[in-house]
Enzyme design. Structure first.
Site, PDB file in Angstrom:
ATOM      1  N   LYS A 134       0.859  -1.188   0.000  1.00  0.00           N
ATOM      2  CA  LYS A 134       0.000   0.000   0.000  1.00  0.00           C
ATOM      3  C   LYS A 134       0.886   1.226   0.000  1.00  0.00           C
ATOM      4  O   LYS A 134       2.007   1.182   0.518  1.00  0.00           O
ATOM      5  CB  LYS A 134      -0.878   0.028   1.260  1.00  0.00           C
ATOM      6  CG  LYS A 134      -2.105   0.889   1.111  1.00  0.00           C
ATOM      7  CD  LYS A 134      -3.174   0.122   0.377  1.00  0.00           C
ATOM      8  CE  LYS A 134      -4.462   0.869   0.270  1.00  0.00           C
ATOM      9  NZ  LYS A 134      -5.558  -0.052  -0.093  1.00  0.00           N
TER      10      LYS A 134
HETATM   11  N1  GLU Z   1      -7.209   0.149  -3.214  1.00  0.00           N
HETATM   12  C1  GLU Z   1      -8.010  -1.000  -3.513  1.00  0.00           C
HETATM   13  C2  GLU Z   1      -8.071  -1.919  -2.309  1.00  0.00           C
HETATM   14  O1  GLU Z   1      -7.895  -1.504  -1.187  1.00  0.00           O
HETATM   15  C3  GLU Z   1      -7.592  -1.697  -4.791  1.00  0.00           C
HETATM   16  C4  GLU Z   1      -6.198  -2.251  -4.821  1.00  0.00           C
HETATM   17  C5  GLU Z   1      -5.787  -2.790  -6.177  1.00  0.00           C
HETATM   18  O2  GLU Z   1      -6.617  -2.819  -7.071  1.00  0.00           O
HETATM   19  O3  GLU Z   1      -4.626  -3.146  -6.306  1.00  0.00           O
HETATM   20  O4  GLU Z   1      -8.377  -3.073  -2.423  1.00  0.00           O
END
Ligand code: GLU
Length: 428
Positions: free
Chosen positions: A118
């Site tokens: 993240k």
């Molecule tokens: N930000 C989204 C999540 O928390 C998508 C992450 C992604 O598609 O890699 O799942």
């Protein structure tokens, strides 16, 4: 002369629950149930890598502001790390660490070949021009050019970011490396390698898992009501798709407030209103304003928290009336609320299952980019729905097998897969 100001206002975590602790307390329970050995536990309890970057950006007034950004790679045993980038004033390293770990568990629950990561930048994108956001995004990409990569670490949108930012990221990374690399990031605009169905994917997964849960509870979608907290990408798509299944959406909320209609809100009207009014529901006449804190405890069958972390806590969990909670957001329930919710017999479809439709279609986008071939919307939704229902069933069966709540069952499924992979790969 001071032209450089450091723009860093880390939100104190003291007055909110720490999402990392919330994540770890569930991880600990699941590890105990699985009888996870100390070695694997120690490998998994901390992120593989934590990167902090300073991003100098020339603001529109000619001054240079330095933003602090993060990328946390939690684990890569299952594949390249995957996870969004958050632009928000409350971004905090501990929060990014929790969100990165949740990505590892999420990808393992839906059985896609990714690890978890993240990113985030402490900033208020609502107070920045498009040019400032673009320069900041490019600066962040450049600072992380050796971390990102189609087979290393693949970012995506999260709160405060969308296709526009992903396009800048893809462009900066491609130029830096002297080749076009669409697979370095997902959630891109359709014209440049984005996938059909990605925009609605998270909300659609929330809808699919809500229907699966209602079935287990013996409830018919046309007979139930719901409240949706958050009317951004996840909340608005979840609301419109649930509405389409006959669920009566009695309450929705966004940053401007909460809105109630006993007879059900016409969600298409609410979305049209929001789009015509600067992305906010303020002044929407299809519902009456209500106290936003009351939305979570309102008289509905299904509660969909699809905004931020730690909104369901030990302070309001006692008053929840819903029979089912489906977590569109990451970490909306703090660990202290879990025992209360379990005691009340409320079924929870946890975040790492309920909102994994987003990363699932991100995976499809990445596969399409690597194949150089575009899938139809039908193919995307059919495959994503199947992955979501299979994952739901697996978690549900695990919860029955160990007689544990769905949340812990989801962690058990995820940790078990990761731990087994460690056993096969070995190599320490
Ligand atoms: N930000 C989204 C999540 O928390 C998508 C992450 C992604 O598609 O890699 O799942």
């Amino acid at each position: 002369m001071a032209t450089h100001t450091v723009y860093k206002e880390p939100a104190p975590l003291m007055d909110r629950e720490n999402p990392l602790e919330s994540m770890m307390s569930r991880f600990n329970i699941a590890a105990e149930i699985l009888g996870l050995d100390d070695e694997t536990y120690n490998v998994l309890k901390a992120p593989d890598k934590q990167i902090i970057v300073n991003i100098p950006v020339t603001m529109d007034n000619g001054k240079i502001r330095v933003f602090e950004g993060y990328r946390v790679i939690h684990n890569t045993i299952l594949g390249p790390s995957k996870g969004g980038i958050r632009y928000d004033i409350n971004v905090h390293l501990d929060e990014v660490k929790a969100l990165a770990a949740w990505m590892t568990w999420k990808c393992a629950v839906v059985d896609i070949p990714y690890g978890g990561a993240k990113g985030g930048i402490i900033c208020d994108p609502t107070k920045m021009s498009a040019g400032e956001i673009e320069r900041m995004t490019r600066g962040y990409t450049l600072a992380l050019k050796d971390i990102f990569g189609p087979d290393r670490d693949i970012p995506a949108p999260d709160m405060g970011t969308g296709p526009r930012e992903m396009a800048w990221l893809m462009d900066e990374f491609s130029k830096t490396n002297g080749m076009t690399s669409p697979a370095v990031v997902t959630g891109k605009p359709l014209v440049m390698g984005g996938s059909l169905g990605r925009t609605e994917a998270t909300g659609r997964g929330v809808m699919v898992s809500t229907l699966a849960a209602l079935k287990k509870l013996g409830l018919n979608p046309a007979d139930v009501s719901a409240a949706v907290q958050g009317f951004g990408n996840v909340g608005s798509w979840a609301a419109v798709l649930l509405h389409g299944q006959g669920v009566k959406i009695k309450a929705v909320s966004d940053i401007s407030g909460a809105y109630w209609n006993e007879n059900g809100i016409n969600i298409d009207d609410a979305i049209a209103y929001k789009n015509a009014h600067g992305g906010r529901l303020e002044g929407f006449e299809g519902a009456t304003p209500m106290d936003p804190t009351e939305l979570l405890t309102s008289d509905v069958d299904v509660l969909v928290p699809a905004a931020v972390e730690d909104v369901i806590t030990e302070h309001n969990a006692h008053d929840i009336k819903a029979k089912l909670i489906v977590e569109g957001a990451n970490g909306p329930t703090s660990a202290s609320a879990d025992p209360i919710i379990n005691e009340k017999g409320i079924m929870v479809v946890p975040d790492i299952l309920a909102n994994s439709g987003g990363v699932t279609v991100s995976y499809f986008e990445w596969v399409q980019n690597k194949q150089g071939f575009k899938w139809s919307l039908e193919m995307v939704t059919e495959r994503a729905d199947r992955i979501m229902s299979d994952a739901f069933e697996k978690v549900y069966q695990t919860s029955l097998k160990y007689k544990i709540p769905m949340r812990i069952a989801a962690y058990v499924v995820a940790i078990d897969k990761v731990a087994q992979t460690y056993k096969f790969r070995g190599g320490f």
